[in-house]
Design a protein around this motif. Structure first.
Motif, PDB file in Angstrom:
ATOM      1  N   UNK A  84     -15.152  -5.807-142.327  1.00 20.72           N
ATOM      2  CA  UNK A  84     -16.068  -5.632-141.076  1.00 20.72           C
ATOM      3  C   UNK A  84     -17.163  -6.548-141.702  1.00 20.72           C
ATOM      4  N   UNK A  85     -17.720  -7.246-140.674  1.00 23.30           N
ATOM      5  CA  UNK A  85     -18.730  -8.090-140.951  1.00 23.30           C
ATOM      6  C   UNK A  85     -20.263  -7.577-140.529  1.00 23.30           C
ATOM      7  N   UNK A  86     -20.251  -6.680-139.628  1.00 22.29           N
ATOM      8  CA  UNK A  86     -21.342  -5.884-139.263  1.00 22.29           C
ATOM      9  C   UNK A  86     -20.838  -4.491-138.852  1.00 22.29           C
ATOM     10  N   UNK A  87     -21.599  -3.413-139.493  1.00 24.28           N
ATOM     11  CA  UNK A  87     -21.125  -2.036-139.101  1.00 24.28           C
ATOM     12  C   UNK A  87     -22.288  -1.531-138.563  1.00 24.28           C
ATOM     13  N   UNK A  88     -22.010  -0.939-137.225  1.00 26.33           N
ATOM     14  CA  UNK A  88     -23.018  -0.119-136.479  1.00 26.33           C
ATOM     15  C   UNK A  88     -22.469   1.291-136.523  1.00 26.33           C
ATOM     16  N   UNK A  89     -23.603   2.196-136.848  1.00 32.86           N
ATOM     17  CA  UNK A  89     -23.410   3.639-136.633  1.00 32.86           C
ATOM     18  C   UNK A  89     -24.439   4.268-135.745  1.00 32.86           C
ATOM     19  N   UNK A  90     -24.175   5.609-135.350  1.00 32.64           N
ATOM     20  CA  UNK A  90     -25.026   6.107-134.374  1.00 32.64           C
ATOM     21  C   UNK A  90     -26.167   6.718-135.099  1.00 32.64           C
ATOM     22  N   UNK A  91     -27.537   6.711-134.402  1.00 33.35           N
ATOM     23  CA  UNK A  91     -28.700   7.548-134.977  1.00 33.35           C
ATOM     24  C   UNK A  91     -28.328   8.914-134.594  1.00 33.35           C
ATOM     25  N   UNK A  92     -27.527   9.431-133.734  1.00 31.41           N
ATOM     26  CA  UNK A  92     -27.368  10.847-133.711  1.00 31.41           C
ATOM     27  C   UNK A  92     -26.142  11.329-134.738  1.00 31.41           C
ATOM     28  N   UNK A  93     -25.718  10.591-135.264  1.00 32.43           N
ATOM     29  CA  UNK A  93     -24.692  11.023-136.278  1.00 32.43           C
ATOM     30  C   UNK A  93     -25.236  12.024-137.542  1.00 32.43           C
ATOM     31  N   UNK A  94     -24.504  13.316-137.654  1.00 29.74           N
ATOM     32  CA  UNK A  94     -25.336  14.137-138.387  1.00 29.74           C
ATOM     33  C   UNK A  94     -25.080  13.532-139.920  1.00 29.74           C
ATOM     34  N   UNK A  95     -25.846  12.458-140.374  1.00 25.17           N
ATOM     35  CA  UNK A  95     -25.799  12.033-141.460  1.00 25.17           C
ATOM     36  C   UNK A  95     -27.441  11.456-141.893  1.00 25.17           C
ATOM     37  N   UNK A  96     -27.693  11.097-142.994  1.00 25.56           N
ATOM     38  CA  UNK A  96     -29.021  10.283-143.571  1.00 25.56           C
ATOM     39  C   UNK A  96     -29.042   9.168-143.002  1.00 25.56           C
ATOM     40  N   UNK A  97     -29.788   8.703-141.979  1.00 28.25           N
ATOM     41  CA  UNK A  97     -29.744   7.411-141.597  1.00 28.25           C
ATOM     42  C   UNK A  97     -30.278   6.287-142.383  1.00 28.25           C
ATOM     43  N   UNK A  98     -31.335   6.699-143.223  1.00 26.72           N
ATOM     44  CA  UNK A  98     -31.604   5.661-144.142  1.00 26.72           C
ATOM     45  C   UNK A  98     -30.676   5.372-145.243  1.00 26.72           C
ATOM     46  N   UNK A  99     -29.823   6.434-145.709  1.00 25.45           N
ATOM     47  CA  UNK A  99     -28.775   6.255-146.845  1.00 25.45           C
ATOM     48  C   UNK A  99     -27.671   5.354-146.049  1.00 25.45           C
ATOM     49  N   UNK A 100     -27.346   5.771-144.939  1.00 22.09           N
ATOM     50  CA  UNK A 100     -26.268   4.864-144.362  1.00 22.09           C
ATOM     51  C   UNK A 100     -26.636   3.309-144.185  1.00 22.09           C
TER      52      UNK A 100
END
Ligand code: DX5
Ligand code: ZN
Length: 217
Positions: A84-100
């Motif tokens: 992967x060169x760029x990884x996008x995840x969702x703001x709605x994912x049940x995880x710590x956004x800053x940590x991700x």
């Protein structure tokens, strides 16, 4: 410059390497690699081993990985290692956004943050200075081939305006879902500069024309 990123979801998976080489040769800039875990979205697509094989077969491509999964923190290292060169995840994912964000950055990848259609633009504002790309979904994530939601254009425009206020001229604004030569001009006018297109590229009789028509948008 506008970026056209064909989504592999609409490709023929039995010859994924050839399919990706074909669209890159016909003018696409990135390969958009959609990952679904059956939890964050009600569908399952492909994952780490497929990206690893693809990035070996087509090593020069830029892999824009869209994680529609609950746990980007745990799995982003594997996607980075797979190419992967760029990884996008969702703001709605049940995880710590800053940590991700920090985890993906530490892996040496660029970072994208995505919003589902129901999530207001304002929710991404605090993170804009920390990411390389904002992804505004123009369909509910989970399936290719859905109808473009034109009512997402104001959200694109709001994020673009906020980025300019914050002096983030380099921020990429990506749109994903139902993007085609007929719909790209609307989102381009609102400020998008990166266009994910699955069906309208891989399903086109003339892929080169589909890509160049969207570029012109
Ligand atoms: C949807 C995916 C999209 C999708 C786009 O959840 O994130 O990337 O494959 O497909 P089209 O362009 O066919 O709407
Ligand atoms: Zn996607």
């Amino acid at each position: 410059m506008n970026i056209i990123a064909p989504s592999i979801l609409a490709a023929d998976f039995s010859k994924l390497g050839e399919e990706c080489l074909d669209v890159l040769e016909k003018g696409a800039q990135w390969i958009h690699f959609d990952v679904m875990d059956g939890h964050f979205v009600p569908n399952i697509s492909v994952g780490i081993p497929v990206l690893a094989s693809l990035s070996k077969a087509v090593p020069d491509a830029f892999y824009d990985v869209h994680l529609m999964i609950d746990d980007p923190v745990t799995y982003s290292p594997d996607f980075a290692a797979a190419g992967a060169d760029l990884i996008t995840f969702h703001l709605e994912a049940p995880c710590d956004t800053m940590a991700a964000i920090e985890k993906i950055r530490a892996l040496g990848c660029r970072v994208g943050l995505a919003l589902k259609p129901g999530t207001p633009a304002e929710e991404i504002y605090p993170y804009l200075p920390l990411v390389d790309m904002a992804l505004v979904m123009t369909v509910e994530p989970g399936f290719g081939g859905q109808k473009f939601m034109a009512d997402m254009c104001p959200k694109v425009a709001a994020i673009k305006a906020r980025a300019l206020e914050l002096d983030l001229a380099e921020l990429i604004i990506q749109v994903d879902g139902g993007i085609a030569p007929s719909t790209a001009p609307q989102v381009a006018a609102a400020g998008a500069n990166c266009f994910v297109a699955g069906s309208s590229v891989f399903g086109a009789a003339d892929r080169r024309a589909a890509i160049s028509d969207m570029q012109k948008a």
